[in-house]
Design a protein around this motif. Structure first.
Motif, short mmCIF file in Angstrom:
data_model
loop_
_atom_site.label_atom_id
_atom_site.label_comp_id
_atom_site.label_asym_id
_atom_site.label_seq_id
_atom_site.Cartn_x
_atom_site.Cartn_y
_atom_site.Cartn_z
N CYS A 103 18.60 5.93 -5.24
CA CYS A 103 20.03 5.66 -5.22
C CYS A 103 20.45 5.49 -3.76
O CYS A 103 19.62 5.61 -2.85
CB CYS A 103 20.83 6.79 -5.88
N ARG A 129 24.19 3.51 -9.26
CA ARG A 129 23.51 4.52 -8.44
C ARG A 129 24.04 4.48 -7.01
O ARG A 129 23.28 4.49 -6.05
CB ARG A 129 21.99 4.28 -8.47
N TYR A 131 26.76 6.30 -4.36
CA TYR A 131 27.57 7.50 -4.12
C TYR A 131 28.26 7.36 -2.76
O TYR A 131 27.62 7.11 -1.74
CB TYR A 131 26.69 8.75 -4.13
N GLU A 135 34.55 9.42 -2.36
CA GLU A 135 34.80 9.83 -3.75
C GLU A 135 34.44 11.29 -3.98
O GLU A 135 34.88 11.89 -4.97
CB GLU A 135 34.00 8.92 -4.69
N VAL A 136 33.66 11.86 -3.08
CA VAL A 136 33.25 13.25 -3.21
C VAL A 136 34.08 14.16 -2.30
O VAL A 136 34.24 15.35 -2.56
CB VAL A 136 31.74 13.39 -2.88
N HIS A 148 25.66 16.22 -4.46
CA HIS A 148 26.35 15.59 -5.59
C HIS A 148 25.44 14.54 -6.24
O HIS A 148 25.34 14.46 -7.48
CB HIS A 148 27.64 14.94 -5.13
N ALA A 149 24.78 13.72 -5.43
CA ALA A 149 23.87 12.70 -5.96
C ALA A 149 22.75 13.34 -6.76
O ALA A 149 22.37 12.86 -7.83
CB ALA A 149 23.31 11.85 -4.83
N ARG A 151 22.80 16.34 -8.28
CA ARG A 151 23.34 16.88 -9.54
C ARG A 151 23.61 15.77 -10.55
O ARG A 151 23.33 15.91 -11.74
CB ARG A 151 24.62 17.66 -9.26
N ASP A 152 24.19 14.68 -10.07
CA ASP A 152 24.57 13.60 -10.98
C ASP A 152 23.36 12.94 -11.63
O ASP A 152 23.46 12.45 -12.76
CB ASP A 152 25.39 12.55 -10.22
N THR A 153 22.25 12.92 -10.91
CA THR A 153 21.03 12.32 -11.46
C THR A 153 20.12 13.34 -12.13
O THR A 153 19.08 13.00 -12.68
CB THR A 153 20.24 11.59 -10.36
N GLY A 154 20.51 14.62 -12.06
CA GLY A 154 19.73 15.66 -12.72
C GLY A 154 18.42 15.98 -12.04
O GLY A 154 17.46 16.40 -12.71
#
Length: 234
Positions: A103, A129, A131, A135-136, A148-149, A151-154
């Motif tokens: 990403c 993908r 970030y 926005e964060v 954050h990236a 967490r968002d992608t697991g």
């Protein structure tokens, strides 16, 4: 086995935009009485939030810049991007051949990220993908954007690798507990500072695939490498 993630910075790593942004900044501040060499201008803005380096300029001037300074900077930079922006050399090959999910996480606004990736033909590779720090609400060297990236992608932070070209970006990746590879072409003069901050440095994208392959295989990657050294290893 848990998956891994490669997080690319955008400006200076995916797209060769920072020299153009520095040019736009130099032209604008010259009218305000400040003079920068191309190298010094690039060092001032590389990897930093616009508001941060604008505040530094105002401190040097001892007064506020005109209210339209930032909009005019973005307009001039966008015009230069339209005519002159290119992908970072060899990065398209890296993205085409990389088998690990990836990403981009950038301190720039989303509109700029999408604009520059679109101009260079890289946007289709990053759809869904992207970030943005805006926005964060977290800008490098704070690790929040990278976390954050992840967490968002697991993907756990310890299984993420960041590709950066700036000191704030390297510091953010280290603070996030992620592996970090520092792109440091010789003309930037940044290899020593990025390595001291915790990055494995490399001077050409031609070396990155091998570094990421070692990392994704769980092998130790602790030495910096040049394009010439990488070619001799083939």
């Amino acid at each position: 086995m848990a998956k891994r993630l490669v997080v690319f910075d955008c400006d200076g790593v995916l797209v060769d935009s920072e020299t153009l942004s520095a040019q736009a900044m130099r032209e604008l501040v010259a009218a305000e009485g400040l003079r920068f060499s191309p190298a010094d201008a690039l060092a001032l803005i590389r990897g930093r939030k616009v508001a941060a380096w604008v505040a530094e300029l105002e401190q040097r001037l001892g007064r506020a810049l005109p209210p339209d300074f930032v909009p005019e900077f973005r307009r001039r930079a966008a015009a230069l991007f339209t005519t002159s922006l290119r992908p970072v050399p060899h990065v398209r090959q890296v993205l085409d051949e990389l088998t690990t999910p990836f990403c981009t996480a950038s301190s720039a606004p989303r509109e700029k990220i999408e604009h520059t990736l679109g101009l260079t033909g890289l946007l289709p590779l990053f759809q869904g993908r992207i970030y943005s720090a805006y926005e964060v609400g977290s800008w490098k060297p704070d690790p929040g954007l990278f976390l954050h990236a992840a967490r968002d992608t697991g993907v756990p932070a310890e299984r993420c690798a960041v590709v950066e070209d700036s000191l704030p970006g390297v510091l953010a990746a280290v603070a996030a507990g992620m592996a970090v590879f520092g792109y440091a072409p010789p003309e930037n003069g940044t290899a020593a500072s990025l390595a001291a901050a915790g990055a494995v440095t490399f001077d050409s994208m031609t070396a990155l695939l091998d570094l990421l392959a070692k990392w994704s295989s769980g092998l130790p990657v602790s030495a910096s490498i040049s394009a010439r050294e990488n070619a001799l290893l083939q």
